[in-house]
Scaffold this motif. Structure first.
Motif, PDB file in Angstrom:
ATOM      1  N   MET A   1       0.827  -1.210   0.000  1.00 10.54           N
ATOM      2  CA  MET A   1       0.000   0.000   0.000  1.00 10.54           C
ATOM      3  C   MET A   1       0.861   1.260   0.000  1.00 10.54           C
ATOM      4  SD  MET A   1      -3.178   1.108   0.104  1.00 10.54           S
ATOM      5  CE  MET A   1      -3.296   2.815  -0.330  1.00 10.54           C
ATOM      6  N   ILE A   2       1.820   1.287   0.977  1.00  9.11           N
ATOM      7  CA  ILE A   2       2.725   2.423   1.051  1.00  9.11           C
ATOM      8  C   ILE A   2       3.541   2.522  -0.239  1.00  9.11           C
ATOM      9  CG2 ILE A   2       4.699   3.430   2.285  1.00  9.11           C
ATOM     10  CD1 ILE A   2       2.335   3.522   4.040  1.00  9.11           C
ATOM     11  N   ALA A   3       3.970   1.367  -0.689  1.00  7.16           N
ATOM     12  CA  ALA A   3       4.757   1.345  -1.922  1.00  7.16           C
ATOM     13  C   ALA A   3       3.936   1.865  -3.094  1.00  7.16           C
ATOM     14  CB  ALA A   3       5.255  -0.079  -2.210  1.00  7.16           C
ATOM     15  N   ASP A   4       2.666   1.444  -3.159  1.00  5.07           N
ATOM     16  CA  ASP A   4       1.776   1.928  -4.212  1.00  5.07           C
ATOM     17  C   ASP A   4       1.621   3.436  -4.142  1.00  5.07           C
ATOM     18  OD1 ASP A   4       1.440  -0.596  -5.104  1.00  5.07           O
ATOM     19  OD2 ASP A   4      -0.524  -0.911  -4.123  1.00  5.07           O
ATOM     20  N   LEU A   5       1.452   3.907  -2.930  1.00  2.00           N
ATOM     21  CA  LEU A   5       1.275   5.351  -2.723  1.00  2.00           C
ATOM     22  C   LEU A   5       2.509   6.105  -3.218  1.00  2.00           C
ATOM     23  CD1 LEU A   5      -0.323   7.723  -1.579  1.00  2.00           C
ATOM     24  CD2 LEU A   5       0.635   7.204   0.676  1.00  2.00           C
ATOM     25  N   LEU A   6       3.702   5.564  -2.820  1.00  2.00           N
ATOM     26  CA  LEU A   6       4.946   6.219  -3.243  1.00  2.00           C
ATOM     27  C   LEU A   6       5.079   6.190  -4.761  1.00  2.00           C
ATOM     28  CD1 LEU A   6       7.554   5.104  -0.558  1.00  2.00           C
ATOM     29  CD2 LEU A   6       6.632   7.416  -0.994  1.00  2.00           C
ATOM     30  N   ALA A   7       4.694   5.085  -5.322  1.00  2.00           N
ATOM     31  CA  ALA A   7       4.768   4.972  -6.774  1.00  2.00           C
ATOM     32  C   ALA A   7       3.867   6.020  -7.431  1.00  2.00           C
ATOM     33  CB  ALA A   7       4.357   3.569  -7.211  1.00  2.00           C
ATOM     34  N   LEU A   9       2.894   8.831  -6.128  1.00  2.00           N
ATOM     35  CA  LEU A   9       3.412  10.179  -5.870  1.00  2.00           C
ATOM     36  C   LEU A   9       4.607  10.508  -6.742  1.00  2.00           C
ATOM     37  CD1 LEU A   9       3.191  10.394  -1.962  1.00  2.00           C
ATOM     38  CD2 LEU A   9       1.772  11.582  -3.643  1.00  2.00           C
ATOM     39  N   THR A  10       5.407   9.492  -7.051  1.00  2.00           N
ATOM     40  CA  THR A  10       6.639   9.760  -7.796  1.00  2.00           C
ATOM     41  C   THR A  10       6.434   9.655  -9.306  1.00  2.00           C
ATOM     42  OG1 THR A  10       7.219   7.468  -7.366  1.00  2.00           O
ATOM     43  CG2 THR A  10       8.298   9.142  -5.998  1.00  2.00           C
ATOM     44  N   ASN A  11       5.224   9.326  -9.704  1.00  2.00           N
ATOM     45  CA  ASN A  11       4.947   9.283 -11.136  1.00  2.00           C
ATOM     46  C   ASN A  11       4.786  10.701 -11.680  1.00  2.00           C
ATOM     47  OD1 ASN A  11       3.938   9.023 -13.678  1.00  2.00           O
ATOM     48  ND2 ASN A  11       2.426   7.454 -13.156  1.00  2.00           N
ATOM     49  N   PRO A  12       5.720  11.152 -12.548  1.00  2.00           N
ATOM     50  CA  PRO A  12       5.667  12.541 -13.028  1.00  2.00           C
ATOM     51  C   PRO A  12       4.375  12.872 -13.766  1.00  2.00           C
ATOM     52  CG  PRO A  12       7.372  11.279 -14.174  1.00  2.00           C
ATOM     53  CD  PRO A  12       6.849  10.403 -13.117  1.00  2.00           C
ATOM     54  N   ALA A 187      -5.736   7.777  -1.512  1.00  4.13           N
ATOM     55  CA  ALA A 187      -4.926   8.096  -0.332  1.00  4.13           C
ATOM     56  C   ALA A 187      -4.077   9.326  -0.602  1.00  4.13           C
ATOM     57  CB  ALA A 187      -4.039   6.906   0.035  1.00  4.13           C
ATOM     58  N   ALA A 188      -3.515   9.417  -1.803  1.00  5.52           N
ATOM     59  CA  ALA A 188      -2.695  10.583  -2.145  1.00  5.52           C
ATOM     60  C   ALA A 188      -3.543  11.847  -2.104  1.00  5.52           C
ATOM     61  CB  ALA A 188      -2.077  10.402  -3.529  1.00  5.52           C
ATOM     62  N   ALA A 189      -4.752  11.779  -2.664  1.00  8.04           N
ATOM     63  CA  ALA A 189      -5.628  12.950  -2.679  1.00  8.04           C
ATOM     64  C   ALA A 189      -5.963  13.381  -1.248  1.00  8.04           C
ATOM     65  CB  ALA A 189      -6.897  12.638  -3.466  1.00  8.04           C
ATOM     66  N   ALA A 190      -6.279  12.377  -0.409  1.00  2.00           N
ATOM     67  CA  ALA A 190      -6.615  12.689   0.988  1.00  2.00           C
ATOM     68  C   ALA A 190      -5.427  13.357   1.678  1.00  2.00           C
ATOM     69  CB  ALA A 190      -7.020  11.412   1.717  1.00  2.00           C
ATOM     70  N   LEU A 191      -4.235  12.838   1.361  1.00  2.35           N
ATOM     71  CA  LEU A 191      -3.026  13.397   1.956  1.00  2.35           C
ATOM     72  C   LEU A 191      -2.855  14.867   1.566  1.00  2.35           C
ATOM     73  CD1 LEU A 191      -0.345  12.752   3.478  1.00  2.35           C
ATOM     74  CD2 LEU A 191       0.660  12.294   1.229  1.00  2.35           C
ATOM     75  N   PHE A 192      -3.092  15.157   0.266  1.00  7.76           N
ATOM     76  CA  PHE A 192      -2.923  16.550  -0.171  1.00  7.76           C
ATOM     77  C   PHE A 192      -3.979  17.459   0.436  1.00  7.76           C
ATOM     78  CE2 PHE A 192      -0.611  14.514  -3.774  1.00  7.76           C
ATOM     79  CZ  PHE A 192       0.612  15.043  -3.419  1.00  7.76           C
ATOM     80  N   ILE A 193      -5.177  16.938   0.595  1.00  6.29           N
ATOM     81  CA  ILE A 193      -6.232  17.750   1.222  1.00  6.29           C
ATOM     82  C   ILE A 193      -5.826  18.097   2.656  1.00  6.29           C
ATOM     83  CG2 ILE A 193      -8.610  17.720   2.059  1.00  6.29           C
ATOM     84  CD1 ILE A 193      -9.257  15.985  -0.441  1.00  6.29           C
ATOM     85  N   ALA A 194      -5.300  17.109   3.366  1.00  6.46           N
ATOM     86  CA  ALA A 194      -4.877  17.355   4.745  1.00  6.46           C
ATOM     87  C   ALA A 194      -3.737  18.371   4.789  1.00  6.46           C
ATOM     88  CB  ALA A 194      -4.449  16.044   5.396  1.00  6.46           C
TER      89      ALA A 194
END
Ligand SMILES: Nc1ncnc2c1ncn2[C@@H]1O[C@H](COP(=O)(O)OP(=O)(O)OP(=O)(O)O)[C@@H](O)[C@H]1O
Ligand SMILES: [Mg+2]
Lengths: 227, 370
Positions: A1-7, A9-12, A187-194
């Motif tokens: 999950m974390i790995a997916d999230l990082l992937a 986030l790091t996708n240009p 999860a990424a979207a939620a993170l940016f909202i926070a």
């Protein structure tokens, strides 16, 4: 999950263009600022009037409590049915969401001004409007801005609903993720909202430091030390 | 002149705070309203600047009914000091003082210059002007409150228990300051207090109010102590009114006598052989204390060999102070000093009492009631 999230986030790809994170964040921020700004234009004068005259306080408390209980999504859907798709229903929903906190903060701010100070202002020969501008408003600022901050936090979190009515913002990323079952995107979207919520609140805290008169900050400090 | 003409105030809840009251306060004097809590002092005072409208009757300032003025305008022309000072916490001290001039259309710079002058007037250092009320002591806040009320140079000053929230020492200082200011400015002051001592100290005339806003007695302080109008006033002015009345007797006819003195730093050889107390002075002839009878002095006389002295009586001030100086001195000898604090002589309680007796018999001889 974390790995997916990082992937994710790091996708240009996700950082470019109109659908990318920076653009959607700006759009999100734009919805928040416009709706909270509009809410302030309505709630601050109303709150000052109520606080100053003491008139209509109970009615307003009842109405704004009812407004708080409204589900924003339902409200926006209803507004869309009335006005059709577009900015207006989404923004109107957010404005309605923001009003109660700002109104309550403003009323409480004016109420919190010690009565002997208002009495002194009257005794010095200030007219009603001079009392409001020169004494009640500056002394109400700490609580007023507190109201704006909590309204802003609510709006940043809730502006995702704009995506339901085909608008942009970080909600777009979230909903698109939901549609295709990409949970790391949600999860990424939620993170940016926070993160956006924290950043906006910090900015407002800074503005508060600038506009709240120094004497009030000192008085609050003295009170803390004294008790 | 300030005049109350059969004013009456009944609040909406039926409380009658002031009952058909008539009195007037002379221009250029301090008139004190005194009475127990809730007797209507504040209500009466606030009728003057229209913070409260009387239910009936009228308040006149120099012959004009206050209702003929626009309320806000009237208030700018009347200084108003309230209990907790009521300073605006969000403004600097200087801007607090400049409030009324600014409201009246004075330029900011001008108003601030004037405000700075007033801070000086009420005995505050100029650099205090940049501070905020939260950074001041209670006594300083009260002074700022007075300066703010004086800023527009109003002929009339209303003061509602302005000194009640500070400790007794600071309060006494503020009272002296007010008297000094009044000497310079000659305002028409209406002063509210529930402290009879403060009333007697400050008032040229004192109005004693009774519960329900009745005027129990309106008289000069000396007369109030000498002839209280009824049991209420008698009990309100308190037990030791005979003693306090001595405040109004000057001591010019008191003749201080010499006594043995030595100086700090004198050696045992200089100290007179003695059976009684010896007064010790410093190099400026200011009293420092007493040397007990038969006390041995070895070497040089220093401060810590002394017994502390009593209160000092400044020449020409009231007999109350003279009597107190004798009663409080360990030697029974009240020390009299001049305006600079220099030793003049000593008096005994007996001398003061003789003077009082002498005065009484001379007054009775003239056929005036004692
Ligand atoms: N706004 C009001 N409504 C109703 N009653 C009032 C109001 N203001 C004062 N009173 C009542 O009127 C009476 C006189 O009040 P006032 O404040 O004039 O007294 P005071 O002599 O100044 O007392 P204190 O020494 O405690 O300040 C009191 O019984 C008080 O409870
Ligand atoms: Mg009062």
């Amino acid at each position: 999950m974390i790995a997916d999230l990082l992937a994710w986030l790091t996708n240009p790809e996700h950082w470019r263009g109109a659908g990318g994170v920076p653009a959607q964040t700006l759009l999100h921020l734009y919805y928040c600022v416009v709706s909270v700004g509009t809410a302030m234009l309505i709630a601050v004068p109303l709150g000052l009037y109520i606080g100053h005259t003491g008139r209509g306080a109970t009615a307003v408390v009842a109405v704004s409590n009812a407004m708080r209980a409204l589900p924003t999504l339902g409200l926006v859907t209803m507004l869309v049915l009335i006005f059709g798709l577009g900015d207006t229903p989404a923004l109107a929903g957010l404005v309605i969401l923001a009003i109660p906190a700002i109104l309550a903060g403003t009323c409480a701010g004016v109420d919190s001004v010690p009565s002997d100070i208002v009495d002194a202002a009257r005794g010095m020969g200030m007219t009603s409007i001079q009392r409001l501008w020169r004494v009640e408003l500056p002394n109400a600022l700490p609580l007023l801005i507190g109201g704006v901050r909590s309204a802003m936090l609510q709006v940043v979190a809730t502006a995702t609903v704009a995506a339901y009515v085909n608008l942009g913002g970080l909600g777009r990323i979230l909903l698109d993720g939901l549609a295709v079952g990409h949970y790391e995107q949600m999860a990424a979207a939620a993170l940016f909202i926070a993160l956006l919520a924290v950043a906006v609140d910090l900015v407002l805290a800074g503005i508060s430091r600038l506009v709240v008169p120094r004497g009030l900050a000192l008085a609050a400090e003295a009170n803390r030390d004294g008790s | 002149m300030l005049e109350f003409r059969s004013v009456r105030k009944q609040y909406e809840n039926g409380t009658v705070a002031v009952q058909e009251l008539s009195m007037s306060a002379e221009t250029g004097t301090i008139t004190v309203l005194v009475g127990p809590s809730g007797c209507g002092k504040t209500t009466l005072m606030r009728m003057v600047n229209r913070m409260i409208e009387p239910s009936s009757g009228a308040v006149l300032v120099d012959g004009t009914d206050v209702r003929e003025f626009d309320a806000a305008r009237l208030r700018r022309g009347i200084g108003y000091v309230i209990q907790q000072a009521g300073l605006f916490p969000h403004r600097t001290v200087l801007d607090n003082v400049a409030t009324v001039p600014l409201l009246s259309g004075c330029r900011r710079r001008e108003a601030r210059t004037r405000a700075a002058e007033l801070l000086d007037r009420v005995g505050l250092p100029a650099d205090l002007g940049r501070r905020y009320p939260a950074q001041l002591s209670g006594g300083q806040q009260q002074r700022v409150g007075v300066a703010r009320a004086l800023a527009a140079d109003p002929p009339v000053l209303l003061m509602d228990e302005p000194f009640s929230a500070v400790d007794p020492v600071v309060r006494a200082g503020l009272q002296d300051e007010l008297l000094r200011l009044q000497e310079e400015l000659g305002k028409t002051v209406l002063f509210v207090t529930h402290d009879i001592d403060e009333a007697i100290k400050l008032g040229e005339k004192v109005a004693v109010l009774r519960q329900g806003g009745h005027l129990a007695q309106y008289a000069e302080p000396d007369a109030l102590l000498a002839e209280p109008a009824d049991d209420f006033v008698t009990s309100f002015v308190g037990r030791d009114r005979g003693y306090r009345r001595l405040s109004f007797r000057d001591s010019r006819r008191l003749r201080p006598e010499a006594t043995d003195t030595v100086h700090i730093g004198d050696t045992s050889a200089d100290v007179p052989s003695r059976a009684g107390w010896v007064l010790v002075l410093d190099a400026h002839r200011r009293p420092r204390g007493w040397l007990p009878p038969e006390a041995a002095v070895d070497g040089q006389l220093t401060e810590d060999q002394l017994v502390a002295g009593g209160s000092l009586h400044v020449e020409g001030t009231s007999l109350r102070g003279a009597l107190d100086s004798a009663l409080s001195a360990p030697s029974g000898l009240g020390v009299v000093v001049d305006g600079d604090g220099g030793y003049v002589g000593v008096v005994t309680a007996r001398q003061v009492l003789d003077l009082i007796e002498e005065h009484r018999s001379s007054v009775t001889a003239e056929g005036v009631a004692p």
